[in-house]
Enzyme design. Structure first.
Site, PDB file in Angstrom:
ATOM      1  N   HIS A   1       0.843  -1.203   0.000  1.00 38.80           N
ATOM      2  CA  HIS A   1       0.000   0.000   0.000  1.00 38.80           C
ATOM      3  C   HIS A   1       0.872   1.244   0.000  1.00 38.80           C
ATOM      4  CE1 HIS A   1       0.956  -0.450   4.333  1.00 38.80           C
ATOM      5  NE2 HIS A   1       0.932   0.876   4.331  1.00 38.80           N
TER       6      HIS A   1
ATOM      7  N   HIS B   1      -5.693  -1.698   4.093  1.00 39.50           N
ATOM      8  CA  HIS B   1      -5.608  -0.509   3.243  1.00 39.50           C
ATOM      9  C   HIS B   1      -4.785  -0.792   1.994  1.00 39.50           C
ATOM     10  CE1 HIS B   1      -2.022  -0.531   5.550  1.00 39.50           C
ATOM     11  NE2 HIS B   1      -1.884   0.728   5.846  1.00 39.50           N
TER      12      HIS B   1
ATOM     13  N   HIS C   1       4.796   7.432   2.815  1.00 40.66           N
ATOM     14  CA  HIS C   1       5.588   6.215   2.620  1.00 40.66           C
ATOM     15  C   HIS C   1       4.842   5.279   1.676  1.00 40.66           C
ATOM     16  CE1 HIS C   1       2.768   4.662   5.771  1.00 40.66           C
ATOM     17  NE2 HIS C   1       2.909   3.517   5.114  1.00 40.66           N
TER      18      HIS C   1
ATOM     19  N   HIS D   1       0.769  -1.327  14.733  1.00 38.71           N
ATOM     20  CA  HIS D   1      -0.239  -0.301  14.553  1.00 38.71           C
ATOM     21  C   HIS D   1      -1.520  -0.660  15.305  1.00 38.71           C
ATOM     22  CE1 HIS D   1       2.005   1.640  11.378  1.00 38.71           C
ATOM     23  NE2 HIS D   1       2.001   0.575  10.623  1.00 38.71           N
TER      24      HIS D   1
ATOM     25  N   TYR E   1       9.116   1.430   9.970  1.00 41.00           N
ATOM     26  CA  TYR E   1       9.302   2.541   9.041  1.00 41.00           C
ATOM     27  C   TYR E   1      10.779   2.887   8.973  1.00 41.00           C
ATOM     28  CZ  TYR E   1       4.288   3.511   9.076  1.00 41.00           C
ATOM     29  OH  TYR E   1       2.931   3.422   8.938  1.00 41.00           O
TER      30      TYR E   1
ATOM     31  N   GLU F   1       8.183   1.235   4.249  1.00 34.83           N
ATOM     32  CA  GLU F   1       7.658   0.450   5.372  1.00 34.83           C
ATOM     33  C   GLU F   1       7.697  -1.024   4.990  1.00 34.83           C
ATOM     34  OE1 GLU F   1       3.416   0.523   6.068  1.00 34.83           O
ATOM     35  OE2 GLU F   1       3.624   0.259   8.231  1.00 34.83           O
TER      36      GLU F   1
END
Lengths: 302, 302, 302, 302
Positions: free
Chosen positions: C149, C195, C209, C241, C250, C260
Site C-alpha cells: 500500500h 488498506h 511512505h 499499529h 518505518y 515500510e
C-alpha cells in the site's frame, strides 16, 4: 571445573564429497580443515576448530564423540577417576589429532569411544570480537550457530547414566522409566541445557543423532523449508518434545546419519530436579504433538 | 563450585497493592509469600521461593540483589574472599529472611547491597516433575518462565567489574570502552548466558532494570501487546541489542522501576572471549536497530 | 469489476545508482527495466513489470501512483466517472509508458497524480507455475513478496476520501476524527486488506511512505536486522499499529523516501464496518506500543 | 458483485455437549446461538452470526456449507445462473434459518448441498469499532480470528471445478493433474486468498476438513501446544503446504471431523495465473516438508 561442552562428533561416511556438499550447502557449516580421508566442520558462531569430523569409510557410523574440559589438569583428574571406575584410558598426544591438543579416550559401558580434550585450536567465529553486529549477512543454508548435543544408544542405560553422573559429574535432567522402573532414557547435562548427551536403550555403540541449536521457532520453519527444498528426508517434525520442551526437526543427511535442529527448552541449574517420565507417556515424552513414536525414529540408527 | 544464578532482586515500592496487581496480572508472576510490608513473587518455571521481593517504602529503589551458590561451604569461602578484598561481610541467619536459609551480605564498591545464599525454600514450579506437559495452560499476562539478569549502575565500572571477576569468579562477556579506553559497561556471567549482571557507568547504588527471560521473538511481541493493552509505559522496543544480540523490550512498572523482557543471545562457555565495544558504536551496542540511546534510557534509574 | 491492486509507485531520486543498490541489495527487489533516467523494480512474487519506478531528479518526491483495473472497459467507465466528478482525465497511449498499456491519469483533490492501468507487461515471478516450491532459495536482502500500500498526505482528507469511495469504489476501513469530528486519517481498500491507500492530513501532493508486505512477525525482525546491518535509518519499529493491527517498521531509503515493511492485520470483506479512532487515541492508533507519534514520523514526507 | 466469503459450515455430531466443549475450550470459538438440536459458533473477529453450526445426529457428517453474496439481487442472479446450469434451486425464506435471512440452496455436482446467503445477523466481534486495541486479552484456546476455507471431495473434480468457475465466478488458483492430465485437485477463491473452497477427488458428498485462519507461524505452534495438551489427535503438522505455501496443522475434533489451522500463503488477485501440479509431485504439493501423504489424510473424511 570439569566438562563444559560437547566439543565434536566424529562420524564415518561413504562419500566425503557428498558430505562436504550437504554439511556446507544445506546445513550451512564451514569447512575448517581437510586431510586425505577427513573433513572438519564448524558452525559460524563457534570459535573452536571443529564440531563435526567426517571420515571416509564404507560404513556409516560413529568413531567417537569428544567433550571439552575447563582446565588442563582436568584431564589428569578424569583419567584417574575413569580408571578407578574400571575403564582403561588412552592418552592421545598433542599433534596426533587435527585441531586439538592432548586428550584422553576411553570406551564407555555403552560401547562408544568418548574423548575428553582441553586444548582446541581457536579458529574464530564469523563475527568479530570488536563491535560485532548481531547477524552474519552471508550465511548459506540452515546455518546453526553451534552444535548442541548428541543422543546415543546403550543396552544398559542405567549403567552408563550412572557413569556420567558419578564419574563425569553430569546431572540427570530427565529420565524415562519402563513399566518395571528400569531407566530406558537418560538426559544428562553439564552446561545449563536440557541435555548435552542422552542415552536411549538400544544397541551399544550406535548413534541416534547429533543436534544443532537454532535460536527460534521461526528458524525451525526456515530449516524445514531448506531441508525440503533440497530434497532432504525429514524423519519427524517440525514438532515439539515433551522431554526438554524443545522444538525439533529430525532428518537424515544424504549418507544416512540422523541430524536434528533443536530450539527452546529450559535452562537447568545445579539445583534442577530430575524429571521422570513413565512408559505410558513415552510417546508424548519424545514427540509431544504426535504422542507416538514412528517406527523409523525408534529403530534407525548408525 | 560457586555462584550459579541470580536468586532474587529486592526492590521498594510506594504502593504494595499496585505492585501486586501489576506483577501478577501484567507480568504474570505468582505470589509466593506476604508479610506486613513485603510481597514475594516467582515465575512459573522457577522452583525457589521468590525471584522478586517488593517492600513498602515511600521511595522507589532497590534494597539488594541476591545470587545463589552451589554448595553450603561456598558461603564460607566467599566470606573469606570478600573480606580479604576489604569488604565487610554480614551474616544473616536462617529464619531471618523469608523463604531462605543463612546468607551473607556485603556492600559492593558500586554501593549496592549484594547477598549470597545457598539454601532457598523450594516451593515448586507450575509443571509437575512426573510426565510434565511443555506448557502451562492457564498462565496470565506475560508470564516469563524465569528471571534472567539485572543491570545496575556504578561510578567506577572497572572496580566493581574486577571484583566480580576476581572475587566472585564471574566472566566478562562484553565491555564498552570510552574514547580513553575506560570501561563504562561490563557484562558478567556465571550461567552460560550473555549476562547475569551488568554494570553501566552511573550513580552508585542505582538500579537500571531487572529482566525476565522469554523463549522466543514472538513472545516478545506478545509481551508488547500485553504491556500496551494495559497502558504500561514502554521505554524502548521491541528491538535488539548489539550487546548480547538479544531481543528486548524495556518498560516501567507502574511504580517506576524499569523492567525488561529478554530473549535470544548466545551461550558463553568458560572459553568465551570478551567482546569489546568502542564508544562510537555505543548506540548500536545498546539498541542495534535504533543505533542511538534515548535520553530516558540513559538517565532514568531507581 | 474495478480497481484491484496498487500497481506501482513512481518516485524521484537524486541518485539512480544509489537507488539501484539500495532497492536491490537491501530491499531485495529485482530490476525489471531501465531507461536513461529511470529504473523499474519488482518483488519476487509479483508477475507484473514493476511495482516501483524511480526517476532521476534533483528533488526527492513522487511522480504518481498507479492502480490496476480488472477489465479493459474499466478505464472508460472510470474516465467517465472521474470527469463527471469534475477532474480532467488524460489518456496515456500504450507504448508511452514502460511496461504497460493504455492508462488514464488525473490529479486528485489531494494534488497527487493518480493513474489507472489495465494492461501491464507480465514478466513473471521467481517461482514457476508448474510444481513451485514455497520458497525462493537465493533471495537477497529483505525480499518482500509484493508491494502492499501507500500513504499520502492531503490538506482535506474527507474530500479525497469521499472521492475514493464514491468514484473509485474504495471502502473506508478506518478513520481518525479530530476533536471537531473532522476526518484527518482515512484508510481505504479494494483488495481485502486493511488498506491499499491511506490519506493523512498534511501538505497536498506529499508522499508519506509506501509499504511492502512481509508474511510474518519474524520476517519483521529479519528486516530490522538487515536494515540496521546496512546502516539504514529506522524511523520507528519494529512495532504494531492500532490502525490495521499490523506489525511494522518505518525507515528511510538512502535518498530520503520513507519505506515500510508491514505484516499481519485483518482481512476486510465488503461488509466490513468502518473503525473510528478519536484524537485522544491518535498515538495508539498509529503506534500501539509507543502510544505516541514521534516528531519525525508526523512531519517528514517527500 | 457476487460471492465474497465462506459464511458457515454446517456439520453433524453425535454429541452436542462434547462439540460445545471442544469448539469453545479448545478451538476457542464463541457460542452465538442454540436450538434444541443445534449449536452455532463464531470466531472472535467475525461479526456475522456464525461460521460453524453443529447439529445433533447419530452420524458425523456435513449438512451443507454457505457462502455469502455481496448484494441482495445476487441471490436472484445466481438462482438464474444455477438453474440454467441444470441444477434445481431451493429458496429458504428469511426466518427459517437461525441467524440469517433469505437464501438459496442447491445440490452441487459433487453431491454437497451449497447455500448462498446475503443477509446474516450481525452479532459483532470481540473488538469495538471505536478505538479498538489490536488484541483481545481474554481469549481461550486456539481462538482463530475467522474461518478460512473448506475442502470437500468430488468424484469428478473437473465438473464441479468448472461449475464454480463458470457459474459462481470463482477463480482456479491451483490444480493437480494426474498422469492422464485429469484434474484431481482444484483450489478456488473469491476473496484474494489461495482458496475459499477446494475439491479433491473422492466420494461425493464427503467433507475432508474446514479450516481456521491464524496470523502467524508462531500461532501455529501455539495451536499445536493447545491441541496436544488437550489430547486432541493431530493428523499432520505443524507443516507446510506446497499448494498455497501455507502453514498448517490437521487434526480431528473429538467427534471425528477433521479441522485445520492455516496461516500464510499468497494473495491472489484476479490476474493470478493458475498453478499446476503434476502427480509425481503430489506429496510435496500437499505436505511440502514430508513429501508424502499419510494414509489417514488421504482416506479419512466425514
Amino acid at each position: 571445573m570439569g566438562i563444559y561442552r560437547l566439543s565434536h562428533v566424529d562420524i564415518t561416511v561413504p562419500d566425503l564429497e557428498l558430505a562436504a556438499a550437504y554439511y556446507t550447502q544445506v546445513m550451512g557449516l564451514d569447512i575448517s580443515g581437510r586431510t586425505s580421508d577427513r573433513i572438519f566442520f564448524k558452525c559460524w558462531d563457534e570459535r573452536d576448530h571443529h564440531c563435526l569430523a567426517v571420515r571416509h569409510d564404507t560404513r556409516v557410523g560413529i568413531d567417537r564423540f569428544a567433550f571439552k574440559v575447563d582446565r588442563p589438569d582436568d584431564l589428569d583428574e578424569f583419567e584417574t577417576r575413569i580408571e578407578a571406575a574400571g575403564l582403561p584410558v588412552q592418552r592421545v598426544s598433542a599433534g596426533e589429532e587435527v585441531g586439538q591438543g592432548e586428550s584422553i579416550r576411553f570406551e564407555l559401558p555403552s560401547g562408544h569411544e568418548m574423548e575428553l580434550v582441553h586444548e582446541v585450536e581457536k579458529v574464530g567465529g564469523r563475527l568479530p570480537l570488536l563491535n560485532p553486529p548481531p547477524i552474519v549477512p552471508d550465511l548459506v543454508g540452515i546455518a546453526p550457530p553451534r552444535i548442541d548435543h548428541l543422543l546415543v544408544h546403550a543396552e544398559e542405560v542405567p549403567e552408563v547414566s550412572r557413569f556420567f553422573q558419578d564419574v563425569l559429574d553430569f546431572r540427570l535432567t530427565e529420565q524415562l522409566l519402563d513399566g518395571g522402573g528400569h531407566q530406558t532414557i537418560a538426559f544428562l547435562e553439564r552446561s545449563a541445557k536440557p541435555h548435552d548427551i542422552a542415552f536411549v536403550q538400544g544397541p551399544n555403540g550406535a548413534l541416534h543423532h547429533f543436534s544443532f541449536w537454532l535460536d527460534d521457532w521461526d528458524h525451525i520453519r526456515r530449516a524445514a523449508d531448506i531441508l525440503a527444498f533440497n530434497g532432504i528426508s525429514i524423519d519427524v517434525g517440525p514438532t515439539r518434545h515433551g522431554l526438554t520442551r524443545g522444538n525439533t526437526i529430525y532428518f537424515f543427511d544424504p549418507m544416512g546419519t540422523r541430524n536434528e535442529v533443536f530450539s527452546g527448552g529450559y535452562r537447568p541449574d545445579p539445583d534442577f530436579p530430575t524429571i521422570t517420565w513413565t512408559d505410558d507417556r513415552a510417546g508424548r515424552a519424545v514427540f509431544y504433538y504426535e504422542g507416538t513414536l514412528n517406527e523409523r525414529f525408534a529403530t534407525v540408527h548408525t
